[in-house]
Design an enzyme around this catalytic site. Structure first.
Site, short mmCIF file in Angstrom:
data_model
loop_
_atom_site.label_atom_id
_atom_site.label_comp_id
_atom_site.label_asym_id
_atom_site.label_seq_id
_atom_site.Cartn_x
_atom_site.Cartn_y
_atom_site.Cartn_z
N ARG A 1 6.98 0.56 -8.80
CA ARG A 1 6.10 1.70 -7.82
C ARG A 1 7.07 2.55 -8.08
NH1 ARG A 1 3.14 1.55 -4.12
NH2 ARG A 1 4.07 -0.90 -3.15
N ASN B 1 -0.11 8.66 -2.72
CA ASN B 1 -1.47 7.93 -2.99
C ASN B 1 -1.57 6.61 -1.86
OD1 ASN B 1 -1.87 9.05 -6.24
ND2 ASN B 1 -0.82 7.11 -6.79
N ALA C 1 1.04 -1.67 0.39
CA ALA C 1 0.48 -0.20 -0.11
C ALA C 1 0.56 1.01 -0.27
CB ALA C 1 -0.80 0.12 1.73
N CYS C 2 0.81 2.02 -1.20
CA CYS C 2 1.30 3.20 -0.85
C CYS C 2 2.48 3.97 -1.97
CB CYS C 2 1.25 3.83 0.55
SG CYS C 2 -0.14 3.26 1.67
N THR C 3 2.40 4.92 -2.27
CA THR C 3 3.57 6.41 -2.50
C THR C 3 3.81 6.61 -2.53
OG1 THR C 3 3.33 4.29 -4.30
CG2 THR C 3 4.40 6.71 -4.57
#
Length: 352
Positions: free
Chosen positions: A286, A130, A112-114
Protein backbone atom coordinates in the site's frame (compact mmCIF):
# COMPACT_ATOMS: atom_id res chain seq x y z
CA UNK A 1 -19.39 -11.66 -15.61
CA UNK A 2 -21.33 -8.74 -14.24
CA UNK A 3 -19.49 -6.98 -11.43
CA UNK A 4 -21.15 -6.91 -8.01
CA UNK A 5 -22.84 -3.64 -7.14
CA UNK A 6 -21.53 -1.67 -4.18
CA UNK A 7 -22.99 1.00 -1.96
CA UNK A 8 -21.74 4.56 -2.04
CA UNK A 9 -19.58 6.01 0.70
CA UNK A 10 -21.59 8.09 3.18
CA UNK A 11 -20.59 10.83 5.64
CA UNK A 12 -20.28 9.73 9.24
CA UNK A 13 -22.68 11.42 11.63
CA UNK A 14 -21.27 13.69 14.31
CA UNK A 15 -22.21 13.44 17.98
CA UNK A 16 -21.22 15.66 20.90
CA UNK A 17 -19.41 14.33 23.95
CA UNK A 18 -19.61 16.92 26.73
CA UNK A 19 -16.41 16.66 28.76
CA UNK A 20 -17.96 18.83 31.46
CA UNK A 21 -20.32 15.97 32.38
CA UNK A 22 -19.36 13.29 34.91
CA UNK A 23 -17.41 10.59 33.02
CA UNK A 24 -20.09 7.94 33.54
CA UNK A 25 -22.63 10.14 31.71
CA UNK A 26 -20.54 11.45 28.81
CA UNK A 27 -21.47 8.81 26.23
CA UNK A 28 -25.20 8.52 27.00
CA UNK A 29 -26.12 11.04 24.29
CA UNK A 30 -24.09 9.09 21.74
CA UNK A 31 -24.90 5.50 22.56
CA UNK A 32 -28.67 5.99 22.53
CA UNK A 33 -28.46 6.30 18.74
CA UNK A 34 -26.97 2.80 18.33
CA UNK A 35 -28.48 -0.64 18.74
CA UNK A 36 -26.65 -2.39 21.60
CA UNK A 37 -27.41 -5.71 19.92
CA UNK A 38 -25.07 -4.77 17.06
CA UNK A 39 -22.28 -4.28 19.58
CA UNK A 40 -23.04 -7.58 21.30
CA UNK A 41 -23.32 -9.50 18.03
CA UNK A 42 -19.94 -8.23 16.95
CA UNK A 43 -18.09 -9.37 20.06
CA UNK A 44 -17.65 -12.98 18.96
CA UNK A 45 -16.29 -11.78 15.62
CA UNK A 46 -13.80 -9.50 17.37
CA UNK A 47 -12.71 -12.32 19.67
CA UNK A 48 -12.14 -14.65 16.72
CA UNK A 49 -10.29 -12.18 14.51
CA UNK A 50 -8.19 -10.25 17.00
CA UNK A 51 -7.48 -12.26 20.12
CA UNK A 52 -4.33 -14.37 19.78
CA UNK A 53 -5.82 -16.85 22.23
CA UNK A 54 -9.24 -17.35 23.76
CA UNK A 55 -7.39 -18.05 27.00
CA UNK A 56 -6.88 -14.29 27.29
CA UNK A 57 -10.61 -13.69 27.80
CA UNK A 58 -10.62 -14.61 31.53
CA UNK A 59 -7.50 -12.48 32.03
CA UNK A 60 -9.19 -9.48 30.44
CA UNK A 61 -12.31 -10.04 32.51
CA UNK A 62 -10.10 -9.89 35.60
CA UNK A 63 -8.81 -6.53 34.37
CA UNK A 64 -12.38 -5.23 34.60
CA UNK A 65 -12.51 -6.19 38.28
CA UNK A 66 -9.47 -4.02 39.03
CA UNK A 67 -10.08 -1.42 36.36
CA UNK A 68 -8.14 1.56 37.71
CA UNK A 69 -4.98 -0.54 37.89
CA UNK A 70 -4.90 -0.79 34.10
CA UNK A 71 -7.26 1.89 32.75
CA UNK A 72 -6.57 5.47 33.93
CA UNK A 73 -9.34 7.86 34.91
CA UNK A 74 -11.54 9.33 33.55
CA UNK A 75 -11.57 6.50 30.99
CA UNK A 76 -12.32 3.82 33.58
CA UNK A 77 -15.51 5.63 34.61
CA UNK A 78 -16.48 6.27 30.99
CA UNK A 79 -16.35 2.51 30.45
CA UNK A 80 -18.49 1.94 33.53
CA UNK A 81 -21.05 4.39 32.18
CA UNK A 82 -21.10 2.66 28.81
CA UNK A 83 -21.50 -0.71 30.47
CA UNK A 84 -24.59 0.52 32.28
CA UNK A 85 -26.06 2.32 29.26
CA UNK A 86 -25.59 -0.66 26.95
CA UNK A 87 -26.41 -3.38 29.43
CA UNK A 88 -23.11 -5.06 28.59
CA UNK A 89 -20.56 -6.72 30.84
CA UNK A 90 -17.80 -4.34 31.83
CA UNK A 91 -15.25 -6.99 30.91
CA UNK A 92 -16.57 -7.16 27.35
CA UNK A 93 -16.27 -3.39 26.95
CA UNK A 94 -12.75 -3.43 28.37
CA UNK A 95 -11.88 -6.08 25.77
CA UNK A 96 -13.25 -3.94 22.93
CA UNK A 97 -11.28 -0.96 24.15
CA UNK A 98 -7.91 -2.70 24.53
CA UNK A 99 -8.28 -5.07 21.58
CA UNK A 100 -5.44 -3.30 19.79
CA UNK A 101 -3.09 -3.80 22.73
CA UNK A 102 -3.57 -7.57 22.65
CA UNK A 103 -3.46 -7.91 18.85
CA UNK A 104 -0.40 -5.85 17.82
CA UNK A 105 2.66 -8.12 18.01
CA UNK A 106 5.17 -9.87 15.74
CA UNK A 107 3.13 -12.91 14.70
CA UNK A 108 -0.11 -11.02 14.15
CA UNK A 109 -1.50 -11.28 10.63
CA UNK A 110 -3.56 -8.13 11.09
CA UNK A 111 -2.73 -5.14 8.90
CA UNK A 112 -4.62 -1.92 9.34
CA UNK A 113 -4.38 1.61 8.08
CA UNK A 114 -2.74 4.11 5.77
CA UNK A 115 -1.89 7.62 6.97
CA UNK A 116 -0.65 10.55 4.86
CA UNK A 117 0.48 14.04 5.89
CA UNK A 118 1.05 16.53 3.06
CA UNK A 119 1.25 20.17 2.11
CA UNK A 120 -1.60 21.25 -0.12
CA UNK A 121 -1.31 23.72 -3.00
CA UNK A 122 -1.75 26.67 -0.61
CA UNK A 123 0.97 25.50 1.81
CA UNK A 124 -1.56 24.26 4.35
CA UNK A 125 -0.86 20.91 6.02
CA UNK A 126 -3.57 18.30 5.52
CA UNK A 127 -3.78 14.84 7.06
CA UNK A 128 -5.68 11.82 5.77
CA UNK A 129 -6.14 8.23 6.76
CA UNK A 130 -7.83 4.95 5.92
CA UNK A 131 -8.80 2.68 8.79
CA UNK A 132 -8.81 -0.95 7.67
CA UNK A 133 -10.19 -3.87 9.69
CA UNK A 134 -11.26 -7.37 8.71
CA UNK A 135 -14.55 -7.03 10.61
CA UNK A 136 -15.48 -4.01 8.50
CA UNK A 137 -19.11 -4.96 7.91
CA UNK A 138 -19.68 -4.73 11.65
CA UNK A 139 -17.56 -1.62 12.25
CA UNK A 140 -18.97 0.46 9.40
CA UNK A 141 -22.34 0.38 11.15
CA UNK A 142 -20.70 1.80 14.28
CA UNK A 143 -18.50 4.50 12.72
CA UNK A 144 -19.07 8.06 13.96
CA UNK A 145 -17.42 11.42 14.39
CA UNK A 146 -17.19 12.85 17.89
CA UNK A 147 -17.07 16.53 18.75
CA UNK A 148 -15.45 16.61 22.21
CA UNK A 149 -16.52 19.85 23.87
CA UNK A 150 -15.69 21.83 26.99
CA UNK A 151 -17.63 24.92 27.91
CA UNK A 152 -19.77 24.43 24.82
CA UNK A 153 -16.76 24.75 22.49
CA UNK A 154 -14.94 22.11 20.46
CA UNK A 155 -11.76 20.92 22.16
CA UNK A 156 -11.01 18.33 19.46
CA UNK A 157 -12.66 16.15 16.83
CA UNK A 158 -12.23 12.40 16.47
CA UNK A 159 -13.44 9.46 14.43
CA UNK A 160 -14.20 6.28 16.33
CA UNK A 161 -16.62 3.39 16.71
CA UNK A 162 -19.61 3.32 19.06
CA UNK A 163 -18.50 1.68 22.30
CA UNK A 164 -14.83 2.57 21.75
CA UNK A 165 -13.62 5.52 23.82
CA UNK A 166 -10.01 5.64 22.69
CA UNK A 167 -8.97 7.75 19.70
CA UNK A 168 -7.23 6.40 16.59
CA UNK A 169 -8.00 9.46 14.42
CA UNK A 170 -8.30 12.99 15.78
CA UNK A 171 -7.64 16.69 15.26
CA UNK A 172 -7.35 19.66 17.62
CA UNK A 173 -8.22 22.96 15.89
CA UNK A 174 -5.30 25.35 15.38
CA UNK A 175 -2.95 22.86 17.03
CA UNK A 176 -2.35 19.38 15.54
CA UNK A 177 -3.88 16.22 14.05
CA UNK A 178 -2.92 12.65 14.86
CA UNK A 179 -3.55 9.11 13.63
CA UNK A 180 -2.38 5.68 14.77
CA UNK A 181 -1.37 2.77 12.53
CA UNK A 182 -0.78 -0.79 13.69
CA UNK A 183 2.81 -2.01 14.15
CA UNK A 184 3.45 -5.74 14.51
CA UNK A 185 6.65 -6.43 16.43
CA UNK A 186 7.49 -7.97 19.79
CA UNK A 187 5.25 -10.53 21.44
CA UNK A 188 1.92 -10.70 23.22
CA UNK A 189 3.82 -11.42 26.45
CA UNK A 190 5.74 -8.15 26.07
CA UNK A 191 2.44 -6.32 25.67
CA UNK A 192 1.05 -7.96 28.80
CA UNK A 193 4.19 -7.08 30.75
CA UNK A 194 3.87 -3.50 29.55
CA UNK A 195 0.29 -3.41 30.83
CA UNK A 196 1.36 -4.67 34.25
CA UNK A 197 4.16 -2.08 34.19
CA UNK A 198 1.53 0.69 33.93
CA UNK A 199 2.10 1.61 30.30
CA UNK A 200 -0.80 3.38 28.63
CA UNK A 201 -3.42 1.58 26.54
CA UNK A 202 -2.23 2.76 23.14
CA UNK A 203 -5.22 4.72 21.89
CA UNK A 204 -6.16 6.06 25.31
CA UNK A 205 -2.69 7.63 25.18
CA UNK A 206 -3.57 9.23 21.85
CA UNK A 207 -6.81 10.62 23.23
CA UNK A 208 -4.98 12.04 26.26
CA UNK A 209 -2.61 13.87 23.90
CA UNK A 210 -5.60 15.47 22.15
CA UNK A 211 -7.08 16.55 25.48
CA UNK A 212 -3.91 17.89 27.08
CA UNK A 213 -1.44 19.10 24.43
CA UNK A 214 -1.81 22.68 23.26
CA UNK A 215 0.20 22.58 20.01
CA UNK A 216 2.21 20.35 17.71
CA UNK A 217 5.44 20.51 19.68
CA UNK A 218 3.79 19.67 23.01
CA UNK A 219 1.83 16.86 21.36
CA UNK A 220 4.99 15.42 19.80
CA UNK A 221 6.79 15.64 23.12
CA UNK A 222 3.98 13.81 24.91
CA UNK A 223 3.89 11.08 22.25
CA UNK A 224 7.63 10.57 22.64
CA UNK A 225 7.47 10.37 26.43
CA UNK A 226 4.37 8.24 26.97
CA UNK A 227 4.99 4.46 27.11
CA UNK A 228 2.28 2.46 25.36
CA UNK A 229 1.28 -1.14 25.94
CA UNK A 230 1.62 -2.09 22.28
CA UNK A 231 3.95 -1.04 19.47
CA UNK A 232 2.41 1.57 17.18
CA UNK A 233 3.03 4.18 14.50
CA UNK A 234 1.79 7.62 15.54
CA UNK A 235 1.50 10.02 12.62
CA UNK A 236 1.17 13.65 13.66
CA UNK A 237 0.78 16.93 11.78
CA UNK A 238 0.66 20.57 12.84
CA UNK A 239 -0.18 23.94 11.35
CA UNK A 240 3.28 25.34 10.58
CA UNK A 241 5.87 24.44 7.94
CA UNK A 242 7.73 21.23 8.74
CA UNK A 243 5.24 20.08 11.39
CA UNK A 244 4.70 16.47 10.50
CA UNK A 245 6.22 13.23 11.80
CA UNK A 246 5.98 9.46 11.95
CA UNK A 247 6.79 8.30 15.48
CA UNK A 248 7.66 4.62 15.59
CA UNK A 249 7.10 3.16 19.06
CA UNK A 250 8.21 -0.26 20.29
CA UNK A 251 5.73 0.23 23.11
CA UNK A 252 7.66 1.39 26.11
CA UNK A 253 10.31 3.16 24.03
CA UNK A 254 10.67 5.12 20.78
CA UNK A 255 12.36 3.28 17.92
CA UNK A 256 12.49 6.07 15.33
CA UNK A 257 11.14 9.46 14.30
CA UNK A 258 10.84 10.55 10.66
CA UNK A 259 9.80 14.18 10.18
CA UNK A 260 8.16 15.87 7.23
CA UNK A 261 11.26 18.01 6.67
CA UNK A 262 13.39 14.83 6.57
CA UNK A 263 11.11 13.03 4.15
CA UNK A 264 12.59 11.85 0.87
CA UNK A 265 9.45 13.19 -0.80
CA UNK A 266 9.90 16.72 0.68
CA UNK A 267 6.20 17.61 0.74
CA UNK A 268 4.53 14.53 2.21
CA UNK A 269 5.00 11.45 4.39
CA UNK A 270 3.22 8.10 4.10
CA UNK A 271 2.85 5.38 6.72
CA UNK A 272 1.05 2.05 6.42
CA UNK A 273 2.05 -0.83 8.69
CA UNK A 274 5.76 -1.24 8.05
CA UNK A 275 8.81 0.55 9.40
CA UNK A 276 9.73 3.49 7.13
CA UNK A 277 13.24 2.14 6.57
CA UNK A 278 12.01 -1.33 5.52
CA UNK A 279 10.60 -2.21 2.09
CA UNK A 280 6.94 -3.13 2.31
CA UNK A 281 6.20 -6.70 1.16
CA UNK A 282 4.97 -7.20 -2.38
CA UNK A 283 1.86 -8.87 -0.98
CA UNK A 284 0.82 -5.66 0.81
CA UNK A 285 2.50 -2.71 -0.85
CA UNK A 286 0.00 0.00 0.00
CA UNK A 287 2.90 2.33 0.70
CA UNK A 288 4.22 2.38 -2.88
CA UNK A 289 0.68 2.59 -4.24
CA UNK A 290 0.15 5.74 -2.14
CA UNK A 291 3.56 7.17 -3.05
CA UNK A 292 2.96 6.63 -6.77
CA UNK A 293 -0.43 8.35 -6.51
CA UNK A 294 1.04 11.30 -4.58
CA UNK A 295 3.90 11.75 -7.04
CA UNK A 296 1.55 11.56 -10.01
CA UNK A 297 -0.71 14.19 -8.47
CA UNK A 298 2.01 16.62 -7.39
CA UNK A 299 1.98 19.24 -4.67
CA UNK A 300 0.54 21.97 -6.90
CA UNK A 301 -2.65 19.92 -7.29
CA UNK A 302 -3.00 18.73 -3.71
CA UNK A 303 -6.13 19.64 -1.71
CA UNK A 304 -8.45 17.72 0.62
CA UNK A 305 -10.50 16.31 -2.26
CA UNK A 306 -7.39 15.06 -4.05
CA UNK A 307 -6.03 13.48 -0.87
CA UNK A 308 -9.31 11.57 -0.58
CA UNK A 309 -8.76 10.32 -4.13
CA UNK A 310 -5.23 9.18 -3.26
CA UNK A 311 -6.68 7.23 -0.33
CA UNK A 312 -9.12 5.67 -2.80
CA UNK A 313 -6.60 4.14 -5.22
CA UNK A 314 -6.28 0.36 -5.50
CA UNK A 315 -4.50 -1.38 -2.62
CA UNK A 316 -4.57 1.74 -0.43
CA UNK A 317 -8.35 1.44 -0.59
CA UNK A 318 -9.52 -2.14 -0.19
CA UNK A 319 -12.37 -4.32 1.02
CA UNK A 320 -11.21 -3.93 4.65
CA UNK A 321 -11.35 -0.11 4.62
CA UNK A 322 -14.02 0.99 7.08
CA UNK A 323 -13.59 4.75 6.80
CA UNK A 324 -11.52 7.54 5.28
CA UNK A 325 -10.93 10.75 7.24
CA UNK A 326 -9.50 13.97 5.81
CA UNK A 327 -8.59 16.71 8.28
CA UNK A 328 -6.43 19.76 8.82
CA UNK A 329 -5.56 21.29 12.17
CA UNK A 330 -5.13 24.58 10.32
CA UNK A 331 -8.75 24.50 9.11
CA UNK A 332 -11.32 22.77 11.30
CA UNK A 333 -13.91 22.90 8.52
CA UNK A 334 -11.90 20.32 6.55
CA UNK A 335 -12.61 17.52 9.03
CA UNK A 336 -14.75 14.87 7.35
CA UNK A 337 -15.12 11.12 7.64
CA UNK A 338 -16.63 8.99 4.90
CA UNK A 339 -17.79 5.49 5.75
CA UNK A 340 -16.46 3.31 2.93
CA UNK A 341 -19.23 1.05 1.73
CA UNK A 342 -17.92 1.52 -1.80
CA UNK A 343 -14.84 -0.73 -1.83
CA UNK A 344 -14.88 -3.46 -4.49
CA UNK A 345 -15.32 -6.95 -3.02
CA UNK A 346 -12.13 -9.06 -2.84
CA UNK A 347 -13.28 -11.31 -5.70
CA UNK A 348 -13.69 -8.27 -7.96
CA UNK A 349 -10.12 -7.17 -7.28
CA UNK A 350 -8.90 -10.63 -8.24
CA UNK A 351 -10.86 -10.72 -11.50
CA UNK A 352 -9.96 -7.23 -12.76
Amino acid sequence: MEKPTTKAAIPAKTYIVNLDLPPQERWNNVIKHFDPNILKQGLNTLFKEYLPSQQLVPILEDVAKDLERYIPQPFADELRGLSKALGMKLGDLVLINIIYDVSAFNSSQIKACTSIVAYDSMGRIIHGRNLDYKVGDYLRELTLQVDYQRGGKTLYMATTYAGYIGVITGSKPNAFSITGDQRNIGSILQNLFSAVDHSWPTFFAERRVLEEASDYQSALSQILKTPTIAPVYFIISGINAGEGAIVVRDGRKVANVTTLSQSAHSWYIVETNYDPWVQAPATDDRRDAAINAMNKLGRKNMNPQQLYKVLSVDLVFNSDTTYTTIMSAADASVYQTMIRYDAPPPEELINT
